[in-house]
Design an enzyme around this catalytic site. Sequence first.
Site, short mmCIF file in Angstrom:
data_model
loop_
_atom_site.label_atom_id
_atom_site.label_comp_id
_atom_site.label_asym_id
_atom_site.label_seq_id
_atom_site.Cartn_x
_atom_site.Cartn_y
_atom_site.Cartn_z
N SER A 184 0.79 -1.23 0.00
CA SER A 184 0.00 0.00 0.00
C SER A 184 0.83 1.28 0.00
O SER A 184 0.30 2.33 -0.35
CB SER A 184 -0.96 0.00 1.19
OG SER A 184 -0.23 -0.15 2.39
N HIS A 212 -5.53 -4.05 -1.51
CA HIS A 212 -5.36 -3.03 -2.56
C HIS A 212 -5.32 -3.64 -3.97
O HIS A 212 -5.07 -2.92 -4.94
CB HIS A 212 -4.08 -2.22 -2.30
CG HIS A 212 -4.20 -1.33 -1.11
ND1 HIS A 212 -4.74 -0.07 -1.17
CD2 HIS A 212 -3.88 -1.55 0.19
CE1 HIS A 212 -4.73 0.47 0.04
NE2 HIS A 212 -4.21 -0.41 0.88
N LYS A 243 -12.36 -0.70 0.50
CA LYS A 243 -11.56 0.13 -0.40
C LYS A 243 -12.25 0.19 -1.77
O LYS A 243 -13.17 0.97 -1.93
CB LYS A 243 -10.14 -0.41 -0.45
CG LYS A 243 -9.49 -0.40 0.95
CD LYS A 243 -8.05 -0.74 0.94
CE LYS A 243 -7.50 -1.10 2.31
NZ LYS A 243 -7.56 -0.03 3.31
C1 LIG Z 1 -3.07 -4.47 3.16
C2 LIG Z 1 -4.23 -4.13 4.05
N1 LIG Z 1 -4.85 -5.12 4.73
C3 LIG Z 1 -5.90 -4.86 5.53
C4 LIG Z 1 -6.38 -3.59 5.71
C5 LIG Z 1 -7.54 -3.34 6.62
O1 LIG Z 1 -8.71 -3.21 5.88
P1 LIG Z 1 -10.02 -2.54 6.49
O2 LIG Z 1 -9.87 -1.07 6.36
O3 LIG Z 1 -11.12 -3.10 5.65
O4 LIG Z 1 -10.13 -2.99 7.91
C6 LIG Z 1 -5.79 -2.54 5.01
C7 LIG Z 1 -6.30 -1.15 5.20
O5 LIG Z 1 -5.60 -0.21 5.41
C8 LIG Z 1 -4.68 -2.81 4.17
O6 LIG Z 1 -4.09 -1.82 3.49
#
Ligand SMILES: Cc1ncc(COP(=O)(O)O)c(C=O)c1O
Length: 396
Positions: A184, A212, A243
Site C-alpha cells: 500500500s 489493494h 476500499k
Molecule cells: C493491506 C491491508 N490489509 C488490511 C487492511 C484493513 O482493511 P479494512 O480497512 O477493511 O479494515 C488494510 C487497510 O488499510 C490494508 O491496506
Amino acid sequence: MSNVHELGFLKDKIQELKDQGVYRKLPILSSPDDAEIILNGKKVINLSSNNYLGFANNPRIKKASIAMVEKYGAGSGAVRTIVGNMDIHEELEKVLAEFKREERAFVYQSGFNCNAGTIQAVTEKGDLIISDELNHASIIDGSRLSKADRAIFKHSDMDSLEDVLKEKRKNYRNVLIITDGVFSMDGDIAKLPDIVDLAEKYECMTYVDDAHGSGVLGENGRGTVDHFHLHGRVDFSIGTLSKAIGCIGGYVAGSETMYEWLIHRARPVLFSTSLTPASVGAITEAIKMLMESSEYTDKLWDNARYFKEKLSKLGFNTGHSETPITPVIIGEEAKAMEFSRKLLENGVFVSAIVFPTVPRGTGRVRCMVTAAHTKEQLDEACRIFEKVGKEMNILQ
Ligand SMILES: Cc1ncc(COP(=O)(O)O)c(C=O)c1O
C-alpha cells in the site's frame, strides 16, 4: 497525591508526541467521500482515499443499500452463530466466491478483522508464519494473536524467503507464507508466482492480503491471484470491502474446508455482531456491478496511467508503483509533510507518509487516483503539484 483518573501517564506520552512533531488532529470530512470533498470546511480535490472505483458514493449502490435497510432493518442483532446470519449474508458470500473464482468466501466485519481472525484460526503452536517485512499492520497483529512462531523475509526478496525456508521449514508442522498482494505504500505487486512456486516446493500454504488488489487487478478487479492466474494454488485469498468496494468489511476466499473451519474458530465473527443489512446490500450490488462490466476498472487504470505520466513528465519521482497507488517521493520527512500541507492550501488533499510507515529519508505524499476523477480534476491537481513543487524547489 496525584489523581489516578487524570491519566497523567497518558498526558506525558501525548506531550512526547507533540515534542516529536507527530501529534495529529483528525481532518473532518463534511461531504461524501468522492473525487472532490469538503475537508475542514473547504472544497478540495481528494487524492487520499481508497475508494478506487468511486463506489462509496455510487447511486446504484446507495439505492441497493437503502432497499436492504427497508427490508431487513438497521442492524443484524447478533453474531452469526446465534441469530445474526441473515440470508443476505449467505447470498453475499456466494456472490463473493463466484467473483473470486474460489469454492467459498467467508465474510468479516472489516479487512483488519479478517487478518486478525483468519491467521489465528488456521495456525497453532508448532507452526511457522513467514511474512514479508512490509506486510500490513493487521497481518502483524493477526500473527501475534497466533501461537505459531514467526519469521520475516526481506520485502519481495525471493532469496531471502528461500533462506528462511531452507533454515526453518524442517522444524515445523505447517508453514504459512503471507504477503500483501499490492503493497500500500509503494503500489508494487507481490511476486506471487515465485512465492507460490517456493511454497509448493517446500510444502507450505500461501496467504495473500489483496486489500489493494481486489477491485483493481485481474479480470474486472478479481485481484492479484486472478491477475497471475494462480487460482487453486493460493490457500487464503483476502480482500477488503472497504476500499475498491466502497463500503466496509473483509473476506477470505478459498476452499470449502477453510470455510467450515472458520465458522467454528474465527473469533471476530464468533464474538462480534455481523455486518449491517445496509452494508451487505451495498457490497453485494458492488460485486455484481464489477462482474457485469469492466467499465469501472478500465476507468481507474486509464486515470492512473494519465496521472502518473503527467507527474513524471513534470519531473516528480513516482517510485516503482505498478498500480493506481502513486507515491511522490520527496525524501526528508518534514519536507514531505510541508508539501502535503501546501498542496492542501492550494486545493488538493494528499496525505504525507513518513517514517516509521516508510523507511527514513523516503518521506512522500501518496496519491490515490480513482475511477471517479475527471481528467479536468487530474489536470488541476497536476497544475497545483507543479506550482507547489516549484515554490518548494522540489522541481527545478
Ligand atoms: C493491506 C491491508 N490489509 C488490511 C487492511 C484493513 O482493511 P479494512 O480497512 O477493511 O479494515 C488494510 C487497510 O488499510 C490494508 O491496506
